[in-house]
Enzyme design. Structure first.
Site, short mmCIF file in Angstrom:
data_model
loop_
_atom_site.label_atom_id
_atom_site.label_comp_id
_atom_site.label_asym_id
_atom_site.label_seq_id
_atom_site.Cartn_x
_atom_site.Cartn_y
_atom_site.Cartn_z
N VAL A 69 19.44 -39.04 -11.53
CA VAL A 69 19.84 -38.50 -10.24
C VAL A 69 20.14 -39.65 -9.30
O VAL A 69 19.35 -40.60 -9.19
CB VAL A 69 18.71 -37.62 -9.64
CG1 VAL A 69 19.07 -37.18 -8.22
CG2 VAL A 69 18.46 -36.40 -10.51
N ALA A 114 18.04 -43.90 -6.63
CA ALA A 114 18.30 -43.15 -7.86
C ALA A 114 17.01 -43.08 -8.66
O ALA A 114 16.03 -43.76 -8.35
CB ALA A 114 19.40 -43.83 -8.67
N LYS A 115 16.98 -42.25 -9.66
CA LYS A 115 15.82 -42.17 -10.55
C LYS A 115 16.25 -41.48 -11.83
O LYS A 115 17.19 -40.68 -11.81
CB LYS A 115 14.70 -41.35 -9.89
CG LYS A 115 13.32 -41.65 -10.42
CD LYS A 115 12.75 -42.89 -9.78
CE LYS A 115 11.40 -43.24 -10.33
NZ LYS A 115 10.79 -44.35 -9.58
N GLY A 116 15.57 -41.79 -12.92
CA GLY A 116 15.92 -41.14 -14.18
C GLY A 116 14.67 -40.78 -14.95
O GLY A 116 13.58 -41.28 -14.67
N ASP A 155 9.70 -47.60 -15.18
CA ASP A 155 8.81 -46.72 -14.42
C ASP A 155 7.75 -46.25 -15.42
O ASP A 155 7.52 -46.94 -16.42
CB ASP A 155 9.64 -45.56 -13.85
CG ASP A 155 8.93 -44.79 -12.75
OD1 ASP A 155 8.87 -45.29 -11.62
OD2 ASP A 155 8.41 -43.69 -13.01
#
Ligand SMILES: NC(=O)c1ccc[n+]([C@@H]2O[C@H](COP(=O)([O-])OP(=O)(O)OC[C@H]3O[C@@H](n4cnc5c(N)ncnc54)[C@H](O)[C@@H]3O)[C@@H](O)[C@H]2O)c1
Length: 425
Positions: A69, A114-116, A155
């Site tokens: 995202v 952003a992050k995934g 992460d």
């Protein structure tokens, strides 16, 4: 304001996405942010869902679901980690992406948020299976990645090796080695010196600034730390070296107390040897709950979210809460801490040292010129001190607490970038 008088209300209080939304709303209202811009900033700009076919070691074919995202790229490429866990949801990834937008903006580095995530249980997967998941996930989202587009980082359950696989996969597709496509890489593949210490170092720097701001001495300042992992462990080591007195350390399996200060190097050696902080000869053991509420100058929650809530905020006896973890304090607890005059250094500022040195890594990769550790630390300090002062100044100017001030500053910076760019149509 969230209610606190039922189990449902408690669940609501502990929901980090609702917490982030509550802070966004409060900051946007105080800023008088345009309703249209509020709509833009509430929603992510892009959400990618991929279904990744992967051959398992036993020959079976399995399909994993992954997300990336991008919340905002108004101020620069998306930036944010990739997590592997069985309970990853699109909602969670969405909220974490927005969080990254605010964190990068509050320290004024030229990244968006952003992050995934990939829904999988890494404990049940072999190294080879993890590598195949990572490479196929990267290939699926590849058109949206790139040093100028979106730059992932480690992460939960991902690490340097994961970043090396992503970097290699991306490089194979674009036809040249592109180290700047991820951060948190091994040093030998374009990682930055000072990155492992960066988040703990950032916490130490803002804690020092907070003490100065309050007219209190750093030498001998009593510190209680929850979590002896990357952030808490590095924070403890660096703070002890800088003259703070770490009087208590809290871990999952117990807590330690020594009013004269713990010997952090000896404790780290003890933990390495025994796998636990308990049984350390240089301190007495104490109940974790008691340790959290010791009188001290700085409390550094550096373990997990929701550890200061409506249930215990009134018992916190720290002058300063420096949020090393993400989301350790709930919005209801914020109000209680404020009433009790606790000086809170909010997570999006206090733990932004990590993303700041990730930014340095990206800069060094693009320059192809690597800095020594002193330069990394000096530049990190400059950014943390400057933006600590901006947040505190904003809080005073607008008569809000530091957290709302940090969100206001971040929102203001992102909204300003969007206004300057205009809306492409
Ligand atoms: N590592 C980074 O650069 C970074 C950057 C920004 C924010 N953070 C945030 O900081 C927090 C800690 O991250 P980390 O990288 O240090 O993780 P980590 O896994 O290295 O360390 C966490 C430590 O906390 C301990 N812990 C877990 N639950 C606990 C509890 N209830 N009480 C006491 N101790 C407990 C664990 O045993 C572990 O030692 C997380 O919220 C993370 O999102 C980390």
């Amino acid at each position: 304001m969230l209610a606190t008088n039922s189990i449902g209300a408690m669940e609501q209080e502990l929901n980090p996405w609702l917490a982030a939304e509550a802070r966004f709303d409060q900051a946007a209202t105080r800023l008088g942010l345009d309703a249209g811009l509020c709509k833009v900033l509430r929603l992510p700009s892009k959400e990618i869902t991929v279904h990744i076919p992967v051959q398992l070691d036993d020959g079976r074919l399995e399909v994993f679901t992954g997300y990336r995202v991008q919340h905002s790229v108004a101020r620069g490429p998306g930036k944010g980690g990739i997590r592997y866990a069985p309970d990853v949801t699109l909602d969670e990834v969405r909220a974490l992406a927005a969080w990254m937008t605010w964190k990068c903006a509050v320290v004024n580095i030229p990244f968006g948020g952003a992050k995934g995530g990939v829904i999988c249980d890494p404990r049940l997967l072999s190294e080879g299976e993890l590598e195949r998941i990572t490479r196929r996930y990267t290939a699926e989202i590849l058109p949206f990645l790139g040093p100028e587009r979106d730059v992932p980082a480690p992460d939960v359950n991902t690490n340097e090796q994961t970043m090396a696989w992503i970097m290699d996969t991306y490089s194979m597709h674009v036809g040249h080695t592109a180290t700047a496509v991820v951060t948190g890489k091994p040093l030998d593949l374009g990682g930055s010196r000072g990155r492992p210490e960066a988040t703990g170092r950032g916490c130490m720097i803002v804690a020092q600034e907070a003490l100065k701001h309050l007219g209190m001495p750093i030498e001998g300042a009593r510190v209680v730390i929850q979590g002896f992992g990357n952030v808490g462990g590095m924070g403890a080591k660096l703070m002890a070296q800088a003259g703070f007195r770490i009087i208590s350390l809290i871990e999952v399996d117990g807590a330690l107390y020594n009013p004269n200060g713990l010997d952090i190097a000896a404790l780290a050696a003890h933990r390495k040897e025994t796998g636990s902080i308990t049984g350390f000869a240089g301190a007495e053991s104490i109940l974790p709950d008691e340790a959290m509420h010791l009188e001290c100058e700085v409390l550094l929650p550096a373990a997990r979210e929701n550890v200061i809530t409506s249930l215990n905020a009134a018992r916190i006896r720290a002058r300063i809460v420096c949020e090393g973890a993400n989301g350790p304090t709930t919005p209801v607890a914020d109000d209680i801490l404020q009433e009790h005059g606790v000086f809170v250094i909010p997570d999006i500022l206090a733990n932004a040292g990590g993303v700041t040195v990730s930014y340095f890594e990206w800069v060094q990769d693009r320059q192809g010129f690597f800095w020594n550790e002193d330069l990394v630390n000096e530049r990190l300090k400059e950014i943390m001190v400057e933006n600590f002062n901006r947040v505190v100044g904003y809080a005073e100017k607008h008569s809000v607490n530091n957290r709302i001030a940090a969100y206001m500053l971040a929102l203001d910076r992102v909204a300003f970038a969007i206004k300057l760019r205009g809306i492409y149509a």
